[in-house]
Enzyme design. Sequence first.
Site, PDB file in Angstrom:
ATOM      1  N   ASP A 133       0.874  -1.171   0.000  1.00  0.00           N
ATOM      2  CA  ASP A 133       0.000   0.000   0.000  1.00  0.00           C
ATOM      3  C   ASP A 133       0.918   1.230   0.000  1.00  0.00           C
ATOM      4  O   ASP A 133       2.130   1.123   0.262  1.00  0.00           O
ATOM      5  CB  ASP A 133      -0.950  -0.012   1.210  1.00  0.00           C
ATOM      6  CG  ASP A 133      -2.169   0.879   0.967  1.00  0.00           C
ATOM      7  OD1 ASP A 133      -2.123   1.723   0.056  1.00  0.00           O
ATOM      8  OD2 ASP A 133      -3.165   0.748   1.699  1.00  0.00           O
TER       9      ASP A 133
HETATM   10  C1  BGC Z   1      -5.040   3.294   0.153  1.00  0.00           C
HETATM   11  C2  BGC Z   1      -5.104   2.372  -1.026  1.00  0.00           C
HETATM   12  C3  BGC Z   1      -5.005   3.173  -2.301  1.00  0.00           C
HETATM   13  C4  BGC Z   1      -3.679   3.910  -2.285  1.00  0.00           C
HETATM   14  C5  BGC Z   1      -3.418   4.734  -3.534  1.00  0.00           C
HETATM   15  C6  BGC Z   1      -3.833   4.220   0.095  1.00  0.00           C
HETATM   16  O1  BGC Z   1      -3.973   5.275   1.002  1.00  0.00           O
HETATM   17  O2  BGC Z   1      -5.029   2.565   1.348  1.00  0.00           O
HETATM   18  O3  BGC Z   1      -6.285   1.628  -0.999  1.00  0.00           O
HETATM   19  O4  BGC Z   1      -5.122   2.362  -3.409  1.00  0.00           O
HETATM   20  O5  BGC Z   1      -3.662   4.790  -1.179  1.00  0.00           O
HETATM   21  O6  BGC Z   1      -4.270   5.812  -3.592  1.00  0.00           O
END
Ligand code: BGC
Length: 926
Positions: free
Chosen positions: A723
């Site tokens: 993530d």
């Molecule tokens: C989230 C993800 C997301 C990523 C990119 C993170 O803060 O947990 O689900 O895909 O950011 O935006």
Amino acid sequence: MSDPIQRANDALKAQQILAPVSRQAAAEGIVLLRNHQHVLPLLPSDKVSLFGRCQVDYYRSGTGSGGAVNVPYTVNAVQGMQNNQSINLNQELVAIYQDWLANNPFDDGGGGWAAEPWFQHEMPLDDNLVSRAKSISNKAVVFVGRTAGEDQDNALTKGSFLLTDTEQKMIDTVCAHFDQVIVVLNVTNVIDMSWLDEGENRDSIKGVLYSWAAGMEGGDALADILSGDVTPSGRLTDSIAYQLSDHPSDENFGSDVRNLYVEDIYVGYRYFETFAPEKIRFPFGAGLSYTSFSKQLNSYTVEGSAADAVLHFDVLVTNTGNQYSGKEVASLYVTAPQGKLGQPIKALVGFNKTSTLAPGESEILTIRVPAHVLSSYDDSGVTGHKSCWLLEAGDYQFSLGGSVREAAHIDACWSIKSTLIIDQVSEALAPVIAFERIKPELSEGSFSLGLEAVNTRSIDLEKRIIDNLPTSYTITGDKGIRLEDVKQGRAEMRDFIAQLNAHQLATIVRGEGMCSPKVTPGTAAAFGGVSDELFQFGIPVAAASDGPSGIRMDSGHPASQVPIGTLLACTWNTELNHQLYTLVGKEMQANEIDTLLGPGMNIHRHPLNGRNFEYFSEDPFLTGKMACAQTLGLKHAGVSGTVKHFAANDQETGRHHVDSVMSERALREIHLKGFEMVVKEGEASTIMTTYNPVNGHWTASSYDLNTTILRQEWGYTGIVMSDWWAKMNHCVSGGEESISFTSFMVRSQNDLYMVVENDKAEHGGHNDDTLAALDNGTLTIGELQRCAMNICRFIIDAPVMQRPLKAYEPIKPFSPKSQADEHAILLESNTPLGTKNNTTRTIRVTQAGVYRCSVQASYEKDSLAQSTCSLLINDDFAMTFSLNGTEGKTQTVEGVPIRLEVGDYHLQFNFVKPGLYLDSLTLVQS
Ligand code: BGC
């Protein structure tokens, strides 16, 4: 990248084709929970008064990355109902709301990250207004709205899980005057529903609908249902209990240190049906129709035997009504013998949905249940078969619903004489902390809550890792093999990867973003050939964008937004999900995006999780099936879905460090099950790990998760990414976590670190430790090569490989406006901006050349908040400045270099995701 105008046209076409399917999905996922005296559908003779501001401020999604799509339009509820010829609205009241809203606009909390309140203040109602409405209309629809999102959970407070006093009063007042009231819940999460029985005149509430947040076509879809143009066929994917505290996870939810998953496999209806059926207000699978259906088992056969057996159920579904056509869901539950492991009274093992059936019409639905779907995981050895998927001896009985509560016993039984082993695997990711979990105890014919100790880790993880180290290939240097050669079968992947030196390998495991200029503007990440050296090997740069409910482009470019994951699961319609995500995939192709960061597929362990809306259900089987439908749909369009968050990211409070502690059985049967299905049946080729640790290991460095279970057991060959700005800790001993520990990430086989700053991948990312670990021998070159191969294997099949291989052109040329502008200011290196809001400047350039472009900016939030601002030059998109929270400190954000001729340029700063403060713009000739 291809011509932006062509891209925009293609994207627009894709949106137009997608819109009606999104509307259909939205209508199919709306759940009708009460329809006393047939208050719905509305009749042409009805006149309807609408109460509640969400008739206009209609939530189309939640907030955060999962909701941040820049939509071309949203059809709100009033518009949807006005568009529908057969709905007759009390326009006088609509106008009153519109006037009030003009003075009480939607509060977006300033538009910043996680700033939007969960609810909006309601227009207070007085008796005169409602009584006037009643005098000219006979039915009332009351809207209650809630949002939710990343980085914060909902709360057991008024305005979140509970109604505010004004909302409560709104319902009271409307119920006092109208005796035909329909409550529409335009919400992202399940909310408290005690207002159904508390207060006076509650009998007036004749209708209740969860309309969820239904994407940009939501208002039309709601009107389709209210008018009866579409008969409701949505069914709940969660249990709605009388009290929040009735949920088995309630005592162990919300800590920001550690949550013990004491409820074990007894999540949602598995718990309620077994131990506390009386605590349920609306059961899992509940959902009414305007017509009625009968369901009967036509035939039951078992094909094959033992572990290879497949049970076939043919179910005859008939529309027994005489007025409305509609669809119906048949769901199949197993009641497994308690055996030594213990089992919930019912567990979903199959479902199917009819097409639209006219009154009197029938359809036979087939439900197939392979033996493995009935199996359980023995994590303690109590059956004599530790670490096995198995079926204990006894009779496996089935029931057919409807909801889990209505599901009626059918004449189908599968008898197992002695323990049937489905799969012998090995202990993996067991907890290291001792605790007790729920287990049913049978006394006097009913089950009570027993507890038993959970088995803790017994394997030697270090030995497991060392024994399984991959081959290290000798670094050969450039032998002239390009990635296309591997794609065409002219060279082996390992020979291709062997050409990369350690520095290049350490670069390829870093993704760049957000808003990388190397890919489609405003997307979440660029990965693959992110440096010139990698690009020279023919590795293109792939683009990833959020997800799950549409394409998020923080540049401000528009895209379609489909309904939230929960609504889409409430359709119980896998074909429709497949079709919808094929169309999302086509829109991605038009925008040159390779993977969507979704579907989200964590389990609804507790109703307050702030991201439940992005996920499907409390049930792992339904979750898995929905995710498969979406990933296969995306694949059908030639792109992919990055399933997330792997795994057990079930709350937002403390999401970067809260440890999800659970038994191996709960992990595998509940929290990993959907992921297993999407890998084995959904052809998933990309997965995102979580922020939080599971059983002491941050998932981006969890060897057992990313290697033992995912790749060795499930046979996954795709890519795993972290993530965004995730942390890792030691693969064996756990302990302290850091964003710099990429060596542990690589060792665990989480292939990609998401994300380092733009153009920083070849410069060490976040001072990560990959190269140092190679030097000191705690990481082998083979492990790094293995991740690089996973990444390149993914890229070979990604759309980017079919697009012309074009080197990233860092310098963007712009021509001046044709006419001089009298307001133009002479370009100096530093142009003051001093704003948090959209602004413009016209500058006069007197010397042609290449200019380095940057802004000085600050953002009051912490480093996980995101904000962006796009710069347009003479109406052409130039670049996006993306900034994470700086706690108020000013930072320089580099843009891209631009070539400017002599003349005037109109600069437009658009705050796509507000929050940041732009101090000044710097343009320096280079
Ligand atoms: C989230 C993800 C997301 C990523 C990119 C993170 O803060 O947990 O689900 O895909 O950011 O935006």
